[in-house]
Design an enzyme around this catalytic site. Structure first.
Site, short mmCIF file in Angstrom:
data_model
loop_
_atom_site.label_atom_id
_atom_site.label_comp_id
_atom_site.label_asym_id
_atom_site.label_seq_id
_atom_site.Cartn_x
_atom_site.Cartn_y
_atom_site.Cartn_z
N GLU A 117 66.98 13.11 113.85
CA GLU A 117 67.26 12.25 115.00
C GLU A 117 67.17 10.78 114.64
OE1 GLU A 117 64.64 15.20 117.84
OE2 GLU A 117 64.27 13.06 117.87
N CYS A 131 65.41 3.27 115.44
CA CYS A 131 64.35 4.07 114.84
C CYS A 131 65.02 5.15 114.00
CB CYS A 131 63.54 4.65 116.00
SG CYS A 131 62.27 5.77 115.50
N CYS A 138 58.53 17.23 108.83
CA CYS A 138 57.49 16.47 108.14
C CYS A 138 56.50 17.46 107.57
CB CYS A 138 56.78 15.53 109.13
SG CYS A 138 55.59 14.42 108.35
N CYS A 142 50.15 15.98 111.98
CA CYS A 142 49.38 15.22 112.96
C CYS A 142 49.43 15.99 114.28
CB CYS A 142 49.96 13.82 113.10
SG CYS A 142 50.00 12.96 111.51
N CYS A 145 51.79 15.03 117.22
CA CYS A 145 53.20 14.70 116.90
C CYS A 145 54.06 15.95 116.92
CB CYS A 145 53.28 14.03 115.53
SG CYS A 145 54.97 13.76 114.98
N GLU A 194 57.72 11.38 106.91
CA GLU A 194 56.80 10.41 106.35
C GLU A 194 57.55 9.62 105.25
OE1 GLU A 194 53.69 8.98 106.69
OE2 GLU A 194 54.54 7.92 104.99
N SER A 225 56.77 2.71 108.86
CA SER A 225 55.52 3.23 109.43
C SER A 225 55.02 4.40 108.59
CB SER A 225 55.79 3.69 110.87
OG SER A 225 54.65 4.34 111.39
N SER A 247 49.92 4.17 111.15
CA SER A 247 49.57 5.04 112.28
C SER A 247 48.08 5.29 112.23
CB SER A 247 50.32 6.37 112.15
OG SER A 247 51.70 6.15 112.31
N LEU A 248 47.33 4.46 112.92
CA LEU A 248 45.88 4.51 112.81
C LEU A 248 45.28 5.58 113.75
CD1 LEU A 248 43.69 3.00 111.18
CD2 LEU A 248 43.32 1.59 113.22
N HIS A 249 45.41 5.35 115.03
CA HIS A 249 45.10 6.33 116.09
C HIS A 249 43.63 6.69 116.27
CE1 HIS A 249 49.34 6.52 116.15
NE2 HIS A 249 49.50 7.39 115.18
N CYS A 367 59.62 12.11 119.80
CA CYS A 367 60.49 12.25 118.63
C CYS A 367 60.38 13.67 118.09
CB CYS A 367 60.06 11.25 117.56
SG CYS A 367 61.09 11.33 116.14
N1 SAH Z 1 55.35 9.54 109.61
C1 SAH Z 1 55.27 8.18 109.92
C2 SAH Z 1 56.46 7.64 110.69
C3 SAH Z 1 57.03 8.51 111.76
S1 SAH Z 1 56.03 8.74 113.20
C4 SAH Z 1 53.99 7.87 110.64
O1 SAH Z 1 53.27 8.79 111.00
O2 SAH Z 1 53.68 6.69 110.80
C5 SAH Z 1 56.25 7.18 114.03
C6 SAH Z 1 55.12 6.84 115.01
O3 SAH Z 1 55.22 7.66 116.18
C7 SAH Z 1 53.75 7.03 114.44
O4 SAH Z 1 52.89 5.97 114.76
C8 SAH Z 1 53.31 8.29 115.13
O5 SAH Z 1 51.92 8.38 115.12
C9 SAH Z 1 53.92 8.11 116.50
N2 SAH Z 1 54.01 9.34 117.30
C10 SAH Z 1 54.29 10.57 116.88
N3 SAH Z 1 54.29 11.45 117.91
C11 SAH Z 1 54.00 10.73 119.01
C12 SAH Z 1 53.86 11.07 120.40
N4 SAH Z 1 54.03 12.31 120.83
N5 SAH Z 1 53.58 10.07 121.26
C13 SAH Z 1 53.44 8.81 120.83
N6 SAH Z 1 53.54 8.43 119.54
C14 SAH Z 1 53.82 9.39 118.63
FE1 SF4 Z 2 54.61 13.34 110.18
FE2 SF4 Z 2 54.27 10.85 111.18
FE3 SF4 Z 2 54.47 12.99 112.79
FE4 SF4 Z 2 52.29 12.67 111.32
S1 SF4 Z 2 53.01 11.30 112.97
S2 SF4 Z 2 53.42 14.61 111.59
S3 SF4 Z 2 53.13 11.80 109.46
S4 SF4 Z 2 56.06 12.22 111.46
#
Ligand code: SAH
Ligand code: SF4
Length: 390
Positions: A117, A131, A138, A142, A145, A194, A225, A247-249, A367
């Site tokens: 996408e 984006c 991936c 996470c 995600c 990633e 990212s 992506s700290l979280h 996403c």
């Molecule tokens: N893999 C990389 C880049 C793709 S994810 C990464 O993890 O940084 C892009 C961003 O979307 C990241 O910050 C991820 O944590 C965030 N993300 C993923 N799923 C999400 C969701 N359901 N709601 C909000 N942010 C999300």
């Molecule tokens: Fe992969 Fe980024 Fe999603 Fe984590 S947040 S599963 S690294 S796409």
């Protein structure tokens, strides 16, 4: 012109073995390809590369025949050698959804079974971010995600990454690239995958996208990212000069181990050190820390204060992301009040902390979801077909 004649003569002798396309080759690689395919001198190859970059990426042409300053003979040779651009230069759009807020989401097919996408998010005024995905699926998991739940993974090639930009520029009719008043001004690698597990391809794609004779989006407007693949972070900065987002979280290892499991391998202290060491980081080139707001999980005021102290000394901005729910997700989004309180604390500590507005909610949420929806839809079509056959 003698260069043209050389090319035309050489081209007649070109064999028809499967040739790589030109899209996705950096300047240096394209020049090498052309000089090998057409026996050019380095100077000739450089000149042709320059012309091709302008046609492919500034004008967005999808037919060698439209390259009017290239001789007729050479245009035919290029087609013979690299195939019809219209068939090779763009991924296929499987699904396209346009939200009432202007967000455009695309599901693209690069090859049979290889789909990913990208999302175009127009901002106020004439600016907008695309984006892009760097992988199909991936390998990381996470827990918040949706992409992390998808199994199929392959790295996207530079052509496939650049192809996402080309498709969207076609759709928003933004050719030539170098004209003022563009809508597509920023690229963020925040789609599927990633990017630091596909660094070389991402790096080539960034080189092409930022080329100022082509698509011409400056490296300061390209953000990569990462979930925190520490050993690759320095190379990302050195190779691409792109802006970095993390992506700290979470603000402690115990919680981050759950939300972003790669943290077990590269814990917070290593990650933050790699941020301090990121090439070119400064107040003018701050690192973005993404923090997804999960209700009752990471959204207390104490965590906001911990976040501030954790990032001390790092030129940073903090992007608070309301959790984007997906079917079966084990989390829900923090209440708006909690998000605002969190943002307040971060703000008062002197950090810009925009809350990312949820966009495109009416078309497909998180996403990775568009892809799943589409796969499901096709599976149900297949089931129905199977029933009919039976
Ligand atoms: N893999 C990389 C880049 C793709 S994810 C990464 O993890 O940084 C892009 C961003 O979307 C990241 O910050 C991820 O944590 C965030 N993300 C993923 N799923 C999400 C969701 N359901 N709601 C909000 N942010 C999300
Ligand atoms: Fe992969 Fe980024 Fe999603 Fe984590 S947040 S599963 S690294 S796409």
């Amino acid at each position: 012109m003698s260069v043209t004649l050389d090319l035309e003569t050489a081209a007649t002798a070109v064999s028809s073995y499967p040739a790589p396309g030109l899209i996705g080759l950096t300047r240096a690689k394209m020049a090498k390809q052309l000089s090998e395919d057409f026996s050019l001198t380095p100077k000739q190859a450089k000149m042709r590369t320059s012309q091709l970059f302008q046609w492919l990426y500034n004008h967005g042409v999808t037919d060698f025949e439209h390259m009017t300053n290239v001789s007729k003979g050479l245009r035919a040779s290029l087609t013979q050698r690299y195939g019809q651009l219209s068939e090779t230069a763009r991924p296929e759009i499987i699904e396209r959804q346009v939200s009432t807020d202007g967000t455009r989401k695309y599901l693209l097919r690069f090859a049979p079974g290889i789909e990913a996408e990208c999302v175009f998010i127009p901002d106020v005024g004439r600016s907008g971010a695309l984006c892009v995905s760097s992988q199909v699926g991936c390998t990381l998991n996470c827990t918040f995600c949706h992409t992390g739940t998808q199994l199929l993974v392959r790295n996207l090639t530079p052509a496939e990454i650049v192809g996402q930009v080309l498709v969207v520029k076609d759709d928003i009719e933004e050719w030539p690239s170098t004209e003022h008043g563009r809508q597509l001004t920023n690229i963020v690698f925040m789609g599927m995958g990633e990017p630091l597990y596909n660094l070389n391809n991402v790096s080539d794609a960034i080189e092409i996208i930022s080329d100022n004779e082509g698509i011409s989006i400056s490296r300061r407007r390209i953000t990569v990212s990462t979930s925190g693949i520490v050993p690759q972070m320095h190379a990302l900065g050195a190779q691409t000069q792109a802006m970095l987002a993390i992506s700290l979280h979470a603000t402690n290892d115990d919680l981050r181990n759950i939300l972003v499991p790669i943290n077990k391998k590269y814990p917070l202290d290593q990650l933050l050190q790699a941020c301090r060491d990121y090439p070119g980081v400064s107040n003018a080139r701050r690192i973005t820390f993404e923090y997804v707001m999960l209700k009752g999980v990471n959204d207390t005021k104490a965590e906001a204060r911990k976040l501030v102290s954790l990032l001390k000394g790092i030129p940073a901005k903090i992007n608070l992301i309301p959790f984007n729910p997906w079917p079966g997700a084990p989390y829900s989004c923090s209440d708006w009040e909690a998000i605002e309180e969190f943002a307040d604390i971060v703000n008062r500590a002197g950090y810009a902390s925009p809350i990312r507005r949820p966009r495109g909610r009416d078309i497909a949420a998180a996403c990775g979801q568009l892809k799943t929806q589409s796969v499901k839809k096709r599976a149900s079509v297949r089931r129905n077909e199977a029933t009919v056959e039976l």
